[in-house]
Structures are given as structure tokens and as C-alpha cells.
Design an enzyme around this catalytic site. Structure first.
Site, PDB file in Angstrom:
ATOM      1  N   CYS A 131       0.875  -1.903  -0.001  1.00  0.00           N
ATOM      2  CA  CYS A 131       0.260   0.385   0.136  1.00  0.00           C
ATOM      3  C   CYS A 131       1.359   1.225  -0.009  1.00  0.00           C
ATOM      4  CB  CYS A 131      -1.190  -0.231   1.305  1.00  0.00           C
ATOM      5  SG  CYS A 131      -1.914   1.568   1.330  1.00  0.00           S
ATOM      6  N   CYS A 134      -0.637   4.191   1.883  1.00  0.00           N
ATOM      7  CA  CYS A 134       0.044   4.128   3.447  1.00  0.00           C
ATOM      8  C   CYS A 134       1.104   4.132   3.491  1.00  0.00           C
ATOM      9  CB  CYS A 134      -0.735   2.301   4.219  1.00  0.00           C
ATOM     10  SG  CYS A 134      -1.758   1.915   3.253  1.00  0.00           S
ATOM     11  N   ASP A 135       2.362   3.833   3.148  1.00  0.00           N
ATOM     12  CA  ASP A 135       3.474   3.670   3.546  1.00  0.00           C
ATOM     13  C   ASP A 135       4.876   4.338   2.967  1.00  0.00           C
ATOM     14  OD1 ASP A 135       3.095   1.687   5.591  1.00  0.00           O
ATOM     15  OD2 ASP A 135       2.734   0.050   3.997  1.00  0.00           O
TER      16      ASP A 135
END
Ligand code: NAP
Length: 307
Positions: A131, A134-135
Site C-alpha cells: 500500500c 499507507c507507507d
């Protein structure tokens, strides 16, 4: 006989559990094979509202569960092996035991597809991610690798150039599955380097518990080499967890549940929540919102039926 069974214990399932528990429906949540869902595979979550310093993904999902249990939700280990949605009450086989429920919320998510390398699996959350949203932020000024040749890979590689000093896109063949516009955009980005006809053979360094590089192989020349990277992102697709419902709830060609408006599915009394229906947003906050919608719809459905 249950009022509501929720299949899946990620953000969507837990939020549906909080809402239905607070409505006194005593939900049963079936945890599934990947208890806690995608959040349990991440480390720090910085985009879930309410946590200015960020929050540990597994802790966030564990807190949601505790919140649901506080209001009377019950959790069962294991997964649904079979389902009969042909009549109400619906029947579910939970690890060999058949259960009946008046409503069903399917929040079983979509699992990221992985390469399946042992090193990759061990480094999930420690430099290996599925992701970028997300990261990506954690890789400011770092070297990033993205694997895949579809729209997700193009989108993620392009997005990651906001952070990374350089992004290498690895694809296993010459032709791309991605749409022309997304591919052109990625090609036009000077920070993205394309390596086609290339396979990832290993991800380093399990010993250090962090990503330091990858071993690559050119499938045409047979050449094998190591490349240093700090972040390793997979964008090779997702698999919706709908196998046990196939043929009973309408799904699209890839197995995602087709929404019939709101949280409704093609089966009256069965509702969807989260990534099992959503191939676009896939965020913790959107899954939580979808769980809330499904719970409200289940509650209204039961009320209308006189329960
Ligand atoms: P996808 O279209 O199925 O592409 C997956 C890619 O990963 C393919 O290029 C595939 O290679 C590769 N791949 C699969 N398994 C692999 C493996 N084991 N090793 C190496 N490579 C592997 O998946 P997606 O990119 O996630 O897209 C899913 C759907 O969402 C598509 O319909 C897409 O258009 C849509 N989407 C749209 C947008 C947008 O419009 N903004 C953004 C993201 C996604 P091969 O090509 O060789 O099979």
C-alpha cells in the site's frame, strides 16, 4: 439464531460490530484467516483521523475489536467454509459448525497478491508493503522498488516519486496491462526507471529485519544482479475474499461484490462492507465508513422485518 453475523475482522467488520453491538443486536464476528485484516500487516498508520502522532496498525484494529466487545460483540476464531444464502435465515458453516443468522455483513476484504517469496513475507511491514498510500511517506529521499505492470503499479510508482529519490518499476514482461494514460504518465516521470522482463528472486535483508535490496533476474538474458532499495512495494493485484459466496451473491468478473446501492448486495439481508466491494479506495477510513453503513442497513432491515 443470530441477528447478525459479520464475516471479517478488519476495519470494516469491526466498525460494523461496534454499530450493531450498540444497537443491541449482539453480533458475532467471524475473524477469518487474516484476523485484523490489512491493518494487521502495517506498522504506523498516519492517515486515520484522530491520531496526530499516527497509530500502530495492529493496535488500531485491536482497539476497534475491544470497543466492539465492550458493547457486547462476540468474536469467533476461524473462517466460514460454506454458506447457504438461498433462503432466510442464512446458514453458515463456521469451521464445521452450522450457524443461522437473520442478516449477514460480508466484510471479508481483499487480500493483496504477493510474490510468495519467503523473504518478502518475513519483511512485510519492515520495508515490504502492498500500500503506497499507507507507507510511501516513510521513504522520503529513499530508493523504492514497485513490482507490477497494471494501473495500480503505475499509480503507486507515480505517487511514490513524491517521496522517493528514485523509483524502479519492475515488470515481468515487455507489455503492460496498464491503461495508456497511466503508463504514459509514469513514462514521463523522470524519477521512474522501468525494468521490464524482470523477475524478483529474493528480497534482502531478513537478518536485519529491514529491506536493503533485491535480487533480480532478466528473463530474456538470464542475467542476475542485486539492486539496493529501501522500500519494496507490491502492486500485482488484490484477490477479494468471496470464494465461499460465489454464485450466491452477485460479484464482478474478478470476484468483487457488486453493490446494489448503499451497502446492499444482490441478496436481501446480506450487506457488504469494505474492500470486498471496493477496488478503488481501499483505505482504513473508507472501510470503517462502509462498516458503519452496512450496520445501519442491517439494523433497519431487521426492524422492518419486526425483529
Ligand atoms: P491488474 O490489472 O490485475 O495488474 C496486475 C499486474 O501485476 C499485471 O501487470 C501482472 O502481470 C502483474 N502480476 C500479477 N501477478 C504477478 C506475479 N506473481 N509476479 C509479477 N507480476 C505479477 O491489477 P491492478 O493494477 O491492481 O488493477 C486492478 C484493477 O483496478 C484494474 O481494472 C485497473 O484498471 C483498476 N485500477 C484503476 C486505477 C485508475 O484508473 N486510477 C488505479 C488502480 C487500479 P501480467 O500483466 O504479466 O499479468
Amino acid at each position: 439464531m443470530r441477528n447478525v453475523i459479520i464475516v471479517g475482522s478488519g476495519c470494516a467488520g469491526n466498525t460494523a460490530a461496534i454499530y450493531t453491538a450498540r444497537a443491541n443486536l449482539k453480533p458475532l464476528v467471524v475473524k477469518g484467516h487474516e484476523a485484523g485484516g490489512q491493518l494487521s500487516l502495517t506498522t504506523l498508520v498516519e492517515n486515520f483521523p484522530g491520531f496526530p502522532e499516527g497509530v500502530d496498525g495492529p493496535l488500531l484494529v485491536e482497539n476497534m475489536k475491544a470497543q466492539a466487545e465492550h458493547f457486547g460483540a462476540e468474536y469467533a476464531d476461524g473462517a466460514v467454509l460454506e454458506a447457504d444464502l438461498s433462503r432466510r435465515p442464512f446458514r453458515l458453516n463456521l469451521e464445521g459448525e452450522w450457524m443461522e443468522t437473520r442478516t449477514l455483513i460480508v466484510a471479508s476484504g481483499a487480500s493483496a497478491r504477493w510474490l510468495g517469496l519467503e523473504s518478502e513475507q518475513k519483511l512485510i511491514g519492515h520495508g515490504v508493503s502492498s500500500c503506497a498510500t499507507c507507507d510511501g511517506f516513510f521513504y522520503r529521499g529513499k530508493k523504492i522498488m514497485v513490482v507490477g505492470g497494471g494501473d495500480s503499479a503505475m499509480e503507486e510508482a507515480t505517487f511514490l516519486t513524491r517521496f522517493g529519490e528514485e523509483v524502479t518499476l519492475i515488470h515481468r514482461r515487455e507489455q503492460f496491462r496498464a491503461s495508456k494514460i497511466m503508463l504514459d504518465r509514469a513514462h514521463a516521470n523522470p524519477k521512474i526507471k522501468f525494468l521490464t522482463n524482470t523477475l524478483v528472486e529474493d528480497v534482502y535483508d531478513v537478518g536485519k529485519n529491514l529491506v536493503t535490496g533485491a535480487r533480480l533476474r532478466n528473463v530474456l538474458s538470464g542475467q542476475v544482479w542485486d539492486q539496493a532499495v529501501d522500500g519494496f512495494f507490491l502492486a500485482i493485484g488484490h484477490i477479494p475474499n468471496t470464494r465461499v459466496f460465489r454464485g450466491q451473491i452477485e460479484t464482478d468478473a474478478d470476484g468483487y461484490i457488486v453493490s446494489k446501492g448503499g451497502a446492499r448486495t444482490s441478496v436481501e439481508g446480506v450487506f457488504h462492507a469494505g474492500d470486498v466491494q471496493d477496488r478503488v479506495y481501499r483505505q482504513a477510513i473508507t472501510a470503517a465508513g462502509a462498516g458503519c453503513m452496512a450496520a445501519i442497513e442491517a439494523e433497519r432491515f431487521l426492524e422492518k422485518e419486526g425483529h
